[in-house]
Design an enzyme around this catalytic site. Structure first.
Site, PDB file in Angstrom:
ATOM      1  N   LYS A 146       1.827   3.512  -7.720  1.00  0.00           N
ATOM      2  CA  LYS A 146       2.795   4.224  -8.565  1.00  0.00           C
ATOM      3  C   LYS A 146       2.825   3.677  -9.990  1.00  0.00           C
ATOM      4  CE  LYS A 146       5.773   5.614  -4.736  1.00  0.00           C
ATOM      5  NZ  LYS A 146       5.283   4.789  -3.619  1.00  0.00           N
ATOM      6  N   SER A 162      10.589   3.442  -5.539  1.00  0.00           N
ATOM      7  CA  SER A 162       9.230   3.600  -5.025  1.00  0.00           C
ATOM      8  C   SER A 162       9.156   4.823  -4.101  1.00  0.00           C
ATOM      9  CB  SER A 162       8.773   2.351  -4.261  1.00  0.00           C
ATOM     10  OG  SER A 162       7.376   2.362  -4.079  1.00  0.00           O
ATOM     11  N   SER A 222       2.025   0.906  -2.681  1.00  0.00           N
ATOM     12  CA  SER A 222       2.820   1.535  -3.741  1.00  0.00           C
ATOM     13  C   SER A 222       2.594   0.937  -5.128  1.00  0.00           C
ATOM     14  CB  SER A 222       4.312   1.476  -3.401  1.00  0.00           C
ATOM     15  OG  SER A 222       4.640   2.462  -2.453  1.00  0.00           O
TER      16      SER A 222
END
Length: 455
Positions: A43, A100, A40
């Site tokens: 992101k 997230s 993640s």
């Protein structure tokens, strides 16, 4: 501090990098250029590209996004969005940065680029522009996918750009909780934020293939350090290692250093397919319509625009009388195209606007305002719709030119008498400029259509 990392059994390859955020100087490195799964941390780029799109006026924080089935079906962590649901960009940003949320990240990608695949290509292009030479993105969320890889060095570079390129959004990463439109969400990095002095972000990541990843930044006095870890064995072990690395960074970083901000790239984006968006024609910008952020010292305020347009109207009547008198004395002015000076600086807008509207009017039913030069290969145009009178079309072109100085700076204004009204056009644009201008105008509620060469 005793190392919590020593003797650990790694779930994934380990890599780390520590830099002085003020200068970019490397203070510690281990396997920093090894291509690994970012999870993640992806992101961070999803958000960076979204911030870039907002800066360009492609969308706004208040733009409503319709959630696709694909976005709604993403695996956790997720916000719990439903297919067909509409939600503002600002809430998707919060959910991606703090929670997230994978569904929010996919929705952002689709909103910016039309599809997640197109968005991933834009992410990769942005990575190259930022100097992230070992990074390739395949999706917007970071779930494991073949070829979706990055490095500790590249993610540290991205973290530094987020801090200095978009300081107005950086506070998102330090929020321990936030409201994401449908519910309150908690920060996946809240343990480090709570327990490490000076920590103010930025992003965690975890998948089985990646292990526990984290890019963290902390500021103490005049010093700021960024530490990145790939391949942690648990949240606790990763946080302990990052704390050690941050401590190391503060010890090695000079107490004073001249800030050398990274250079924000100006990546030229080319949509896969120009969008033609039809909205009911309007002369004045609707107050309730979302607008892109104004650029300092460039974009005039709504009040300024109205004052300029009204000032021009006052001068038009007087100019028409003068032109009528001169026409009787000379027919030459009525037979040549009027020279239009491109609008470049806000302080010249009033004079430029007057120059445009006092240009000689042709007696023929078709009126074209042109510049006495070739288009230089810029053969795309945009149409703002048809209007009942020539004055209304001219007024809209003038106001739009003042609003969109950046994208329409080199455009030519063209008013054509059509069977059902006077059509307002900007011509002499590149495909990219025409598409971007139309997207920005549509976001304000203007009727806009992109037209290619020969259209």
């Amino acid at each position: 501090m005793a190392s919590a990392w020593a003797g650990a059994t790694y779930a994934a390859p380990y890599a780390a990098l520590v830099i002085d955020a003020r200068t970019g100087e490397v203070l510690h490195s281990r396997n920093a250029d090894t291509r690994l799964h970012p999870a993640s941390l992806t992101k961070m780029m999803t958000l960076y590209v979204t911030f870039d799109a907002i800066r360009r006026g492609e969308l706004t924080l208040d733009t409503k996004v319709k959630i696709s089935r694909k976005a709604a079906a993403e695996q956790p962590s997720k916000l719990g969005l439903k297919a067909g649901q509409r939600i503002s960009i600002r809430y998707l940003i919060r959910a991606a940065a703090v929670k997230s949320a994978n569904d929010a990240a996919t929705a952002l990608g689709e909103a910016v680029a039309g599809s997640e695949a197109a968005f991933a290509r834009r992410m990769t292009a942005m990575a190259k522009a930022l100097g992230m030479t070992n990074t390739t993105f395949k999706n917007a969320h970071g779930l494991t996918e073949s070829g979706h890889m990055s490095t500790a060095r590249d993610m540290t570079t991205l973290g530094r750009h987020l801090i200095y390129d978009y300081p107005q959004y950086y506070n998102l990463f330090s929020r321990q909780t936030t409201h994401a439109g449908v519910r309150q969400v908690s920060n996946t990095n809240r343990r480090l934020l709570q327990n490490y002095k000076g920590a103010d972000g930025i992003k965690t990541g975890y998948t089985r293939a990646a292990g526990f990843n984290l890019v963290a930044s902390a500021e103490r006095g005049n010093e700021r350090v960024i530490a990145t870890v790939f391949g942690g064995t648990s949240t606790a072990a990763r946080n302990a290692r990052v704390a050690e690395l941050l401590d190391m960074g503060f010890k090695r970083a000079p107490s004073r250093a001249k800030l050398r901000k990274p250079t924000r790239p100006n990546l030229v984006t080319q949509p896969v397919k120009p969008k033609v968006i039809k909205v009911a024609p309007t002369i004045t910008a609707r107050r309730s319509s979302p607008r892109p952020l104004q650029r300092p010292d460039r974009a005039p305020s709504e009040d300024m625009l109205m004052a300029i347009v009204e000032s021009v109207d006052d001068n038009v009547s007087q100019a028409r009388a003068e032109v009528a008198t001169r026409t009787a004395q000379s027919t030459e002015l009525a037979s040549v195209g009027a020279v239009v000076t491109p609008i470049r600086k806000p302080q010249n807008l009033v004079q430029t606007a007057i120059d445009i509207t006092t240009a000689t009017r042709k007696p023929e039913p078709r009126r074209i305002i042109t510049r006495a030069s070739t288009s230089g290969g810029r053969h795309w145009s945009i149409s703002l719709g048809k209007y009942t009178t020539r004055d209304r079309a001219e007024r809209l072109l003038l106001k739009t030119a003042l609003q969109e100085i950046d994208t329409l700076d080199e455009a030519l204004r063209k008013v054509v008498n059509r069977p059902r009204g006077w059509e307002a056009n900007f011509v002499g644009l590149s495909q990219n400029d025409a598409t971007l201008a139309c997207q920005r105008l549509s976001a304000r509620g203007h009727d806009c259509e992109v037209r290619g060469p020969g259209a």
